[in-house]
Enzyme design. Structure first.
Site, PDB file in Angstrom:
ATOM      1  N   ILE A  82       0.834  -1.216   0.000  1.00  0.00           N
ATOM      2  CA  ILE A  82       0.000   0.000   0.000  1.00  0.00           C
ATOM      3  C   ILE A  82       0.868   1.265   0.000  1.00  0.00           C
ATOM      4  CG2 ILE A  82      -0.263   0.393   2.504  1.00  0.00           C
ATOM      5  CD1 ILE A  82      -3.318   0.524   1.988  1.00  0.00           C
ATOM      6  N   ASN A 126      11.671  -8.539   6.735  1.00  0.00           N
ATOM      7  CA  ASN A 126      11.944  -7.845   7.999  1.00  0.00           C
ATOM      8  C   ASN A 126      11.456  -8.772   9.109  1.00  0.00           C
ATOM      9  OD1 ASN A 126      12.932  -5.544   6.697  1.00  0.00           O
ATOM     10  ND2 ASN A 126      10.871  -4.696   6.467  1.00  0.00           N
ATOM     11  N   HIS A 153       5.864 -11.989   5.606  1.00  0.00           N
ATOM     12  CA  HIS A 153       5.726 -11.529   4.223  1.00  0.00           C
ATOM     13  C   HIS A 153       7.103 -11.243   3.659  1.00  0.00           C
ATOM     14  CE1 HIS A 153       5.312  -8.204   7.077  1.00  0.00           C
ATOM     15  NE2 HIS A 153       5.988  -7.451   6.208  1.00  0.00           N
ATOM     16  N   HIS A 197       9.018  -8.960   1.040  1.00  0.00           N
ATOM     17  CA  HIS A 197       8.919  -7.783   0.173  1.00  0.00           C
ATOM     18  C   HIS A 197       9.695  -8.111  -1.103  1.00  0.00           C
ATOM     19  CE1 HIS A 197       7.793  -4.711   3.366  1.00  0.00           C
ATOM     20  NE2 HIS A 197       8.306  -5.653   4.134  1.00  0.00           N
TER      21      HIS A 197
HETATM   22  P1  5GP Z   1       6.917  -4.705   7.467  1.00  0.00           P
HETATM   23  O1  5GP Z   1       7.141  -3.306   7.991  1.00  0.00           O
HETATM   24  O2  5GP Z   1       6.152  -5.546   8.476  1.00  0.00           O
HETATM   25  O3  5GP Z   1       8.129  -5.391   6.934  1.00  0.00           O
HETATM   26  O4  5GP Z   1       5.990  -4.551   6.184  1.00  0.00           O
HETATM   27  C1  5GP Z   1       4.622  -4.322   6.261  1.00  0.00           C
HETATM   28  C2  5GP Z   1       4.227  -3.733   4.938  1.00  0.00           C
HETATM   29  O5  5GP Z   1       2.827  -3.842   4.812  1.00  0.00           O
HETATM   30  C3  5GP Z   1       4.583  -2.254   4.795  1.00  0.00           C
HETATM   31  O6  5GP Z   1       5.464  -2.077   3.690  1.00  0.00           O
HETATM   32  C4  5GP Z   1       3.234  -1.575   4.601  1.00  0.00           C
HETATM   33  O7  5GP Z   1       3.286  -0.520   3.666  1.00  0.00           O
HETATM   34  C5  5GP Z   1       2.348  -2.721   4.128  1.00  0.00           C
HETATM   35  N1  5GP Z   1       0.956  -2.580   4.494  1.00  0.00           N
HETATM   36  C6  5GP Z   1       0.462  -2.202   5.705  1.00  0.00           C
HETATM   37  N2  5GP Z   1      -0.881  -2.227   5.680  1.00  0.00           N
HETATM   38  C7  5GP Z   1      -1.243  -2.631   4.422  1.00  0.00           C
HETATM   39  C8  5GP Z   1      -2.512  -2.849   3.803  1.00  0.00           C
HETATM   40  O8  5GP Z   1      -3.583  -2.693   4.381  1.00  0.00           O
HETATM   41  N3  5GP Z   1      -2.483  -3.253   2.502  1.00  0.00           N
HETATM   42  C9  5GP Z   1      -1.320  -3.457   1.813  1.00  0.00           C
HETATM   43  N4  5GP Z   1      -1.423  -3.846   0.534  1.00  0.00           N
HETATM   44  N5  5GP Z   1      -0.108  -3.259   2.383  1.00  0.00           N
HETATM   45  C10 5GP Z   1      -0.071  -2.865   3.673  1.00  0.00           C
END
Ligand code: 5GP
Ligand code: ZN
Length: 114
Positions: free
Chosen positions: A31, A87, A100, A102
């Site tokens: 997002i 991460n 997840h 990236h």
């Molecule tokens: P993290 O910080 O846990 O490695 O990555 C989480 C990712 O999820 C972030 O890059 C953030 O932008 C993405 N994200 C958070 N909420 C949503 C959402 O509701 N939809 C989508 N498509 N991505 C999300």
């Protein structure tokens, strides 16, 4: 998990731009993209982080990595180079505790990452 954002995306209860789906994985656009291609690949089954995914020991981590590469090919970034990032833990910037990958590409990616 009832209160997990990515479980809700997997269940299609929350909308996301899905770019790839297999029986055990789902890939959708981040997002808040940090590169022209920024796709998140998740196992449909809930595991909180990469360490838990590795412990699943049923080929699921393999499926996530294979989907990440399929996404890179589909997005046209596989030849030029792309990055797959898990991460893992708050100190590494993990904010959503459903594992997840990236998949980042489409621009030069510097090293070391921030
Ligand atoms: P993290 O910080 O846990 O490695 O990555 C989480 C990712 O999820 C972030 O890059 C953030 O932008 C993405 N994200 C958070 N909420 C949503 C959402 O509701 N939809 C989508 N498509 N991505 C999300
Ligand atoms: Zn989940």
């Amino acid at each position: 998990m009832t209160d997990c954002l990515f479980c809700k995306i997997v269940a299609k209860e929350i909308p996301a731009e899905i770019v790839h789906e297999t029986g055990r994985t789902l890939a959708f656009r981040d997002i808040n993209p940090q590169a022209p291609t920024h796709v998140l690949v998740v196992p449909k089954q809930h595991h909180p982080d990469a360490a838990a995914l590795a412990r699943a020991d049923d080929g699921l981590a393999d499926d996530v990595l294979k989907t990440a590469h399929a996404v890179a090919v589909q997005e046209g970034v596989a030849e030029g180079g792309y990055r797959v990032v898990f991460n893992t833990g708050p100190g590494a910037g993990q904010t959503v505790f459903h594992v997840h990958a990236h998949v980042l590409g489409g621009r030069p990616l510097t090293w070391p990452p921030g």
